[in-house]
Design an enzyme around this catalytic site. Structure first.
Site, PDB file in Angstrom:
ATOM      1  N   LYS A 111     -63.692  47.591  85.928  1.00 53.73           N
ATOM      2  CA  LYS A 111     -64.444  46.612  86.728  1.00 53.73           C
ATOM      3  C   LYS A 111     -65.900  46.406  86.309  1.00 53.73           C
ATOM      4  O   LYS A 111     -66.529  45.441  86.739  1.00 53.73           O
ATOM      5  CB  LYS A 111     -64.438  47.045  88.209  1.00 53.73           C
ATOM      6  N   TYR A 150     -56.459  44.553  90.520  1.00 54.80           N
ATOM      7  CA  TYR A 150     -56.594  44.763  89.081  1.00 54.80           C
ATOM      8  C   TYR A 150     -56.938  43.455  88.356  1.00 54.80           C
ATOM      9  O   TYR A 150     -57.769  43.437  87.449  1.00 54.80           O
ATOM     10  CB  TYR A 150     -55.293  45.363  88.539  1.00 54.80           C
TER      11      TYR A 150
HETATM   12  C1  LIG Z   1     -70.066  53.979  76.906  1.00 57.09           C
HETATM   13  C2  LIG Z   1     -69.611  52.961  77.932  1.00 57.09           C
HETATM   14  C3  LIG Z   1     -68.269  52.597  78.005  1.00 57.09           C
HETATM   15  C4  LIG Z   1     -67.835  51.675  78.964  1.00 57.09           C
HETATM   16  N1  LIG Z   1     -66.514  51.345  79.030  1.00 57.09           N
HETATM   17  C5  LIG Z   1     -66.106  50.465  79.966  1.00 57.09           C
HETATM   18  C6  LIG Z   1     -64.754  50.092  80.085  1.00 57.09           C
HETATM   19  O1  LIG Z   1     -63.904  50.566  79.329  1.00 57.09           O
HETATM   20  N2  LIG Z   1     -64.411  49.190  81.038  1.00 57.09           N
HETATM   21  C7  LIG Z   1     -65.352  48.632  81.882  1.00 57.09           C
HETATM   22  O2  LIG Z   1     -65.035  47.794  82.721  1.00 57.09           O
HETATM   23  N3  LIG Z   1     -66.623  48.963  81.802  1.00 57.09           N
HETATM   24  C8  LIG Z   1     -67.022  49.866  80.862  1.00 57.09           C
HETATM   25  N4  LIG Z   1     -68.322  50.175  80.783  1.00 57.09           N
HETATM   26  C9  LIG Z   1     -69.221  49.504  81.687  1.00 57.09           C
HETATM   27  C10 LIG Z   1     -69.614  48.121  81.183  1.00 57.09           C
HETATM   28  O3  LIG Z   1     -69.803  48.173  79.790  1.00 57.09           O
HETATM   29  C11 LIG Z   1     -70.878  47.734  81.938  1.00 57.09           C
HETATM   30  O4  LIG Z   1     -70.529  47.636  83.303  1.00 57.09           O
HETATM   31  C12 LIG Z   1     -71.504  46.438  81.458  1.00 57.09           C
HETATM   32  O5  LIG Z   1     -72.061  46.625  80.165  1.00 57.09           O
HETATM   33  C13 LIG Z   1     -72.608  46.012  82.427  1.00 57.09           C
HETATM   34  O6  LIG Z   1     -73.340  44.957  81.880  1.00 57.09           O
HETATM   35  P1  LIG Z   1     -74.897  44.815  82.187  1.00 57.09           P
HETATM   36  O7  LIG Z   1     -75.314  43.582  81.487  1.00 57.09           O
HETATM   37  O8  LIG Z   1     -75.127  44.937  83.637  1.00 57.09           O
HETATM   38  O9  LIG Z   1     -75.586  46.099  81.548  1.00 57.09           O
HETATM   39  P2  LIG Z   1     -75.676  46.569  80.031  1.00 57.09           P
HETATM   40  O10 LIG Z   1     -74.510  46.126  79.254  1.00 57.09           O
HETATM   41  O11 LIG Z   1     -76.011  48.015  80.070  1.00 57.09           O
HETATM   42  O12 LIG Z   1     -76.929  45.763  79.464  1.00 57.09           O
HETATM   43  C14 LIG Z   1     -78.246  46.096  79.776  1.00 57.09           C
HETATM   44  C15 LIG Z   1     -79.146  45.659  78.620  1.00 57.09           C
HETATM   45  O13 LIG Z   1     -80.502  45.931  78.950  1.00 57.09           O
HETATM   46  C16 LIG Z   1     -81.137  46.524  77.851  1.00 57.09           C
HETATM   47  N5  LIG Z   1     -82.270  47.297  78.372  1.00 57.09           N
HETATM   48  C17 LIG Z   1     -82.243  48.474  79.035  1.00 57.09           C
HETATM   49  N6  LIG Z   1     -83.474  48.861  79.380  1.00 57.09           N
HETATM   50  C18 LIG Z   1     -84.296  47.881  78.944  1.00 57.09           C
HETATM   51  C19 LIG Z   1     -85.708  47.720  78.995  1.00 57.09           C
HETATM   52  N7  LIG Z   1     -86.509  48.622  79.564  1.00 57.09           N
HETATM   53  N8  LIG Z   1     -86.262  46.616  78.438  1.00 57.09           N
HETATM   54  C20 LIG Z   1     -85.463  45.676  77.849  1.00 57.09           C
HETATM   55  N9  LIG Z   1     -84.120  45.801  77.757  1.00 57.09           N
HETATM   56  C21 LIG Z   1     -83.553  46.886  78.306  1.00 57.09           C
HETATM   57  C22 LIG Z   1     -80.063  47.346  77.185  1.00 57.09           C
HETATM   58  O14 LIG Z   1     -80.334  47.615  75.819  1.00 57.09           O
HETATM   59  C23 LIG Z   1     -78.853  46.432  77.342  1.00 57.09           C
HETATM   60  O15 LIG Z   1     -78.698  45.545  76.260  1.00 57.09           O
HETATM   61  C24 LIG Z   1     -68.769  51.108  79.845  1.00 57.09           C
HETATM   62  C25 LIG Z   1     -70.121  51.465  79.775  1.00 57.09           C
HETATM   63  C26 LIG Z   1     -70.549  52.398  78.834  1.00 57.09           C
HETATM   64  C27 LIG Z   1     -72.010  52.790  78.798  1.00 57.09           C
END
Ligand SMILES: Cc1cc2nc3c(=O)[nH]c(=O)nc-3n(C[C@H](O)[C@H](O)[C@H](O)COP(=O)(O)OP(=O)(O)OC[C@H]3O[C@@H](n4cnc5c(N)ncnc54)[C@H](O)[C@@H]3O)c2cc1C
Length: 396
Positions: free
Chosen positions: A301, A389
Site C-alpha cells: 500500500k 488488495y
Molecule cells: C526499501 C524500501 C522498499 C519498499 N518496498 C515497498 C513495496 O514492496 N511495496 C510498497 O507498497 N511499498 C514499498 N515501499 C514503500 C514505498 O516505496 C513508499 O511508500 C513510497 O516511496 C512513498 O513515496 P513518497 O513520495 O511519499 O516518499 P519517497 O519515495 O521516500 O520520496 C521522498 C523523496 O524525498 C527526498 N528527500 C528526503 N529528504 C529530503 C530533503 N531534506 N530535501 C529534499 N529531498 C528530500 C528523497 O530523496 C526522496 O526522493 C518501500 C520503501 C522502502 C524504503
C-alpha cells in the site's frame, strides 16, 4: 547574497508523491518547484515498491503518464495464498467486478513522471542540500536550500512535504501539534531481486512454519522474492545459497517447487512498521506520502497511499487557485486519513495473518491457519481481501 525565486507551491522531495503532485498541479495550471536532495539518476534507479492498485493505474493513465505503463506492465487478476503445503487462488477480478492490480516498478513510475515534468519545462532541482522550511503558519512561506554551494530561497504560497519518512518537513511542525501512532513489528523482510523468470504468473503469499515468504516479480525476466527475517538481521549471514535454500523450503508445496535459481542483483532488509501522524497539515504546510505514514509492505500500500494523498492535495490546491476558497485544503488531512487508516488496518491484518511471531506458541499458528482456511473457502472473506488488495475507492 541569497538568491530568491518565487513559485505557488514548493514541493520537497521527488518521490512518487512529490513528482505526481507537481504533474497534477501543472495540468491544473498551478506552478510548482520540486526540491530533491538526491540526483536524477539515483531516484530513477532506487528499487522500492512494485505493485499498483487499480485506482493508481487509472490515475496515471488519465493524467497522461501511463503510455509506457500500459505497454510494459503486467496486469494481474489474482493472487495465491499458500499454506499447509497447498496453494489457493484468490480471483481478485471476479470478486471485485473486474478490478486488477498491476506490476510496474516504482522507479519506472519515477522515470515517467520526471520525463513528463522535464518535457513540460517543469522545475525539479536535483542534488540540493540543507533544505529548511519557514513561516508556513502565515501567508508567505519560504524554503531555504543550497544548490551548487550557493544559498537560495524559494518564496511560495504553500509547501508540500513529500520528503518521505526521513525528511525534514514533519519534524519542522512545532512540538505538540502532531499525534504520532507508531508500531514496530517484531520481524523484517529480506528482499532479493534476481534475474530469474517468475515461478508463477501471479504473486504467492506463503504462510510457513519457518516464516513468511513472498514471491513477486518486476518483469517477465526479473523476480522479487522476500523472506521473513529478524529486524536486526545481518545480510552477511545470507549468502546466495542460503537464500535459495530457504526460499525453496518456504515456497514448496506438497507437489514440490519449480523455483529456478539465477543471479541475485540486489539484497536488502526492509523494516516492518506502522506509523501515522495526525493531522497531516499545519497551516500552509501539507504532508503527503511516507512523510505522514508508513505501512508494513505486506499489503503493498505504501506507494499507492502516496498517490492517493497527492490526488486529493492537487485537487484542493487547484480549487483554491480557481477561486473556490480553502475549504478542500482545510479538509485535506481528514479526507486522506480515513482511507489511510483503512489501508493501515488491512496491512496490519495481512501482516499478522501471515507472519510467524517470535516467542509465541502454537496457538497463534493454529488460529492463523484456521483464518486462512476460512478466507479461501468463504466468498465473503475472499471478497473483503480482494476489495482491499485492489484498492479501496478514493474518498473525495
Ligand atoms: C526499501 C524500501 C522498499 C519498499 N518496498 C515497498 C513495496 O514492496 N511495496 C510498497 O507498497 N511499498 C514499498 N515501499 C514503500 C514505498 O516505496 C513508499 O511508500 C513510497 O516511496 C512513498 O513515496 P513518497 O513520495 O511519499 O516518499 P519517497 O519515495 O521516500 O520520496 C521522498 C523523496 O524525498 C527526498 N528527500 C528526503 N529528504 C529530503 C530533503 N531534506 N530535501 C529534499 N529531498 C528530500 C528523497 O530523496 C526522496 O526522493 C518501500 C520503501 C522502502 C524504503
Amino acid at each position: 547574497m541569497v538568491q530568491t525565486a518565487r513559485t505557488q507551491v514548493a514541493i520537497i522531495g521527488a518521490g512518487p508523491a512529490g513528482l505526481l503532485l507537481a504533474h497534477l498541479l501543472h495540468l491544473a495550471g498551478v506552478r510548482s518547484v520540486v526540491l530533491e536532495n538526491r540526483s536524477q539518476q539515483y531516484i530513477e534507479e532506487r528499487i522500492r515498491a512494485g505493485l499498483l492498485e487499480q485506482g493508481t493505474v487509472d490515475l496515471l493513465i488519465e493524467c497522461g503518464v501511463g503510455e509506457r505503463l500500459k505497454r510494459e506492465s503486467l496486469v494481474h487478476h489474482g493472487i495465491e495464498l499458500r499454506f499447509g503445503g497447498r496453494g489457493h487462488r484468490i480471483d481478485l477480478t471476479a470478486l471485485t467486478g473486474g478490478r486488477t492490480v498491476t506490476i510496474y516498478a516504482q522507479h519506472e513510475v519515477i522515470k515517467d513522471l520526471v520525463k513528463a515534468r522535464l518535457d513540460a519545462g517543469g522545475e525539479i532541482r536535483f542534488e540540493v542540500s540543507d533544505v529548511s522550511v519557514h513561516d508556513f503558519s502565515g501567508p508567505t512561506p519560504r524554503v531555504r536550500y543550497r544548490e551548487s554551494g550557493a544559498e537560495r530561497e524559494l518564496a511560495c504560497d504553500f509547501i508540500a512535504g513529500c520528503d518521505g519518512f526521513h525528511g525534514i518537513c514533519r519534524e519542522s511542525i512545532p512540538a505538540g501539534v502532531l499525534t504520532v501512532y507508531d508500531h514496530h513489528y517484531p520481524f523484517a523482510w529480506l528482499g532479493v531481486l534476481t534475474e530469474t523468470p517468475p515461478v508463477s504468473p501471479e504473486l504467492i503469499y506463503t504462510h510457513h512454519e519457518r516464516g513468511f515468504a513472498l514471491f513477486t516479480m518486476r518483469t517477465t525476466r526479473v523476480s522479487r522474492l522476500y523472506l521473513q527475517c529478524t529486524p536486526d538481521e545481518d545480510l552477511a549471514n545470507w549468502p546466495d545459497d542460503r537464500i535459495w535454500e530457504e526460499l525453496r523450503a518456504r515456497l514448496g508445496t506438497d507437489g514440490g517447487v519449480n523455483l529456478r535459481e539465477g543471479p541475485i542483483l540486489q539484497k536488502g532488509i526492509t523494516a516492518m512498521r506502522g506509523f501515522v501522524v495526525e493531522p497531516m497539515q499545519y497551516h500552509r504546510l501539507f504532508l503527503a506520502g511516507d512523510a505522514a505514514h508508513i505501512v508494513p509492505p505486506t499489503g503493498a500500500k505504501g506507494l499507492n497511499l502516496a498517490v492517493a494523498d497527492v490526488r486529493i492535495l492537487a485537487r484542493a490546491l487547484a480549487a483554491h487557485y480557481a477561486g473556490r476558497g480553502m475549504d478542500l485544503l482545510e479538509r485535506y488531512s481528514a479526507t486522506c486519513l480515513r482511507r489511510i487508516w483503512r489501508a493501515q488496518r488491512f496491512s496490519w491484518w495481512m501482516t499478522t495473518l501471515l507472519h510467524r511471531f517470535p516467542g509465541e506458541g502454537p496457538l497463534r499458528t493454529r488460529l492463523q491457519l484456521a483464518e486462512l482456511d476460512y478466507l479461501v473457502h468463504s466468498k465473503a472473506a475472499s471478497t473483503a481481501l480482494a476489495e482491499n488488495y485492489t484498492g479501496l475507492p478514493f474518498d473525495d
